[in-house]
Scaffold this motif. Sequence first.
Motif, mmCIF file in Angstrom:
data_model
loop_
_atom_site.group_PDB
_atom_site.id
_atom_site.type_symbol
_atom_site.label_atom_id
_atom_site.label_comp_id
_atom_site.label_asym_id
_atom_site.label_seq_id
_atom_site.Cartn_x
_atom_site.Cartn_y
_atom_site.Cartn_z
ATOM 1 N N ARG A 7 6.497 7.690 -9.013
ATOM 2 C CA ARG A 7 6.702 6.604 -9.971
ATOM 3 C C ARG A 7 7.919 5.760 -9.592
ATOM 4 O O ARG A 7 7.885 4.534 -9.674
ATOM 5 N N ARG A 8 8.989 6.432 -9.183
ATOM 6 C CA ARG A 8 10.170 5.704 -8.739
ATOM 7 C C ARG A 8 9.841 4.797 -7.550
ATOM 8 O O ARG A 8 10.322 3.665 -7.454
ATOM 9 N N LEU A 55 5.778 4.681 1.667
ATOM 10 C CA LEU A 55 5.616 6.102 1.397
ATOM 11 C C LEU A 55 6.162 6.436 0.006
ATOM 12 O O LEU A 55 7.032 5.749 -0.509
ATOM 13 N N ALA A 56 5.659 7.526 -0.546
ATOM 14 C CA ALA A 56 6.061 7.927 -1.893
ATOM 15 C C ALA A 56 7.262 8.858 -1.896
ATOM 16 O O ALA A 56 7.751 9.215 -2.970
ATOM 17 N N ILE A 104 0.874 -1.175 0.000
ATOM 18 C CA ILE A 104 0.000 0.000 0.000
ATOM 19 C C ILE A 104 0.907 1.218 0.000
ATOM 20 O O ILE A 104 1.571 1.522 0.993
ATOM 21 N N LEU A 105 0.965 1.888 -1.147
ATOM 22 C CA LEU A 105 1.815 3.062 -1.307
ATOM 23 C C LEU A 105 0.975 4.310 -1.065
ATOM 24 O O LEU A 105 0.052 4.621 -1.830
ATOM 25 N N LEU A 106 1.260 4.999 0.016
ATOM 26 C CA LEU A 106 0.460 6.141 0.446
ATOM 27 C C LEU A 106 0.907 7.402 -0.294
ATOM 28 O O LEU A 106 2.037 7.866 -0.112
ATOM 29 N N ALA A 107 0.011 7.953 -1.122
ATOM 30 C CA ALA A 107 0.378 9.088 -1.975
ATOM 31 C C ALA A 107 -0.776 10.081 -2.097
ATOM 32 O O ALA A 107 -0.997 10.651 -3.162
ATOM 33 N N ALA A 108 -1.512 10.274 -1.013
ATOM 34 C CA ALA A 108 -2.656 11.186 -1.056
ATOM 35 C C ALA A 108 -2.393 12.505 -0.339
ATOM 36 O O ALA A 108 -3.267 13.361 -0.280
ATOM 37 N N PRO A 116 2.741 -6.881 -5.635
ATOM 38 C CA PRO A 116 1.571 -6.136 -6.113
ATOM 39 C C PRO A 116 1.461 -4.814 -5.370
ATOM 40 O O PRO A 116 1.648 -4.749 -4.152
ATOM 41 N N VAL A 117 1.166 -3.745 -6.115
ATOM 42 C CA VAL A 117 1.173 -2.392 -5.543
ATOM 43 C C VAL A 117 -0.184 -1.741 -5.719
ATOM 44 O O VAL A 117 -0.756 -1.747 -6.813
ATOM 45 N N MET A 118 -0.695 -1.176 -4.623
ATOM 46 C CA MET A 118 -1.865 -0.322 -4.644
ATOM 47 C C MET A 118 -1.443 1.068 -4.204
ATOM 48 O O MET A 118 -0.882 1.217 -3.113
ATOM 49 N N VAL A 119 -1.663 2.056 -5.035
ATOM 50 C CA VAL A 119 -1.299 3.440 -4.712
ATOM 51 C C VAL A 119 -2.568 4.172 -4.290
ATOM 52 O O VAL A 119 -3.549 4.203 -5.034
ATOM 53 N N VAL A 120 -2.553 4.741 -3.102
ATOM 54 C CA VAL A 120 -3.693 5.508 -2.610
ATOM 55 C C VAL A 120 -3.418 6.986 -2.867
ATOM 56 O O VAL A 120 -2.491 7.568 -2.299
#
Length: 196
Positions: free
Chosen positions: A33-34, A100-101, A6-10, A45-49
Amino acid sequence: MRLEVILLAAGWSRRMEGVDKRLMPWRGAPMVRRAAELYLGLGLPVMVVGRARDEALARALGGLDLRLIANPDEGSEQGASARVGLAACILDGDGVIFALADQPLLMPEDIAALVADFAAHRDAVIIPRHDGVRGNPVVMPRDLALGLAAQPADVSPRAWIERHASRIVWHEAEHSRFTSDMDTPQDRDRLRQYES
């Protein structure tokens, strides 16, 4: 072993003086993106929020094999985004990685080392630490991830982990990559020396 990311990007980059740090270039591509490519490159598997109607984020991640999910509450804290991500996870594997992003110094071997620690301690929360400073990403086992998903909205992931402090295993790192993120212009200027 199956771990979902879970990649937190909000976030709104409020301390970056008007710059959206997610979209800042890092080695020729947006920083978010990196970050996504780091985990995808390890076969995770990646989910970007991201935010609602987040066209800029969608463009930055275009062409990558991941899921982009919107946190509809634009004023919420990071914990709300973590729950949005958990709701999108299958959660049928061994656990999740909360990432984290804005940690551009992380390398594949860093994440692999965290995953190896988790493989050796399947019921533990793996948290990196350098010189006593807590870092990210964090690996959480499936049962605690399911438990967090069921908690009230005001229970943050960190508070939930602290409730289960006996299950923390610290990944003691000899470097600062786990603890180097980009929150301010000063952080940006400091990390730029590592970009080349």
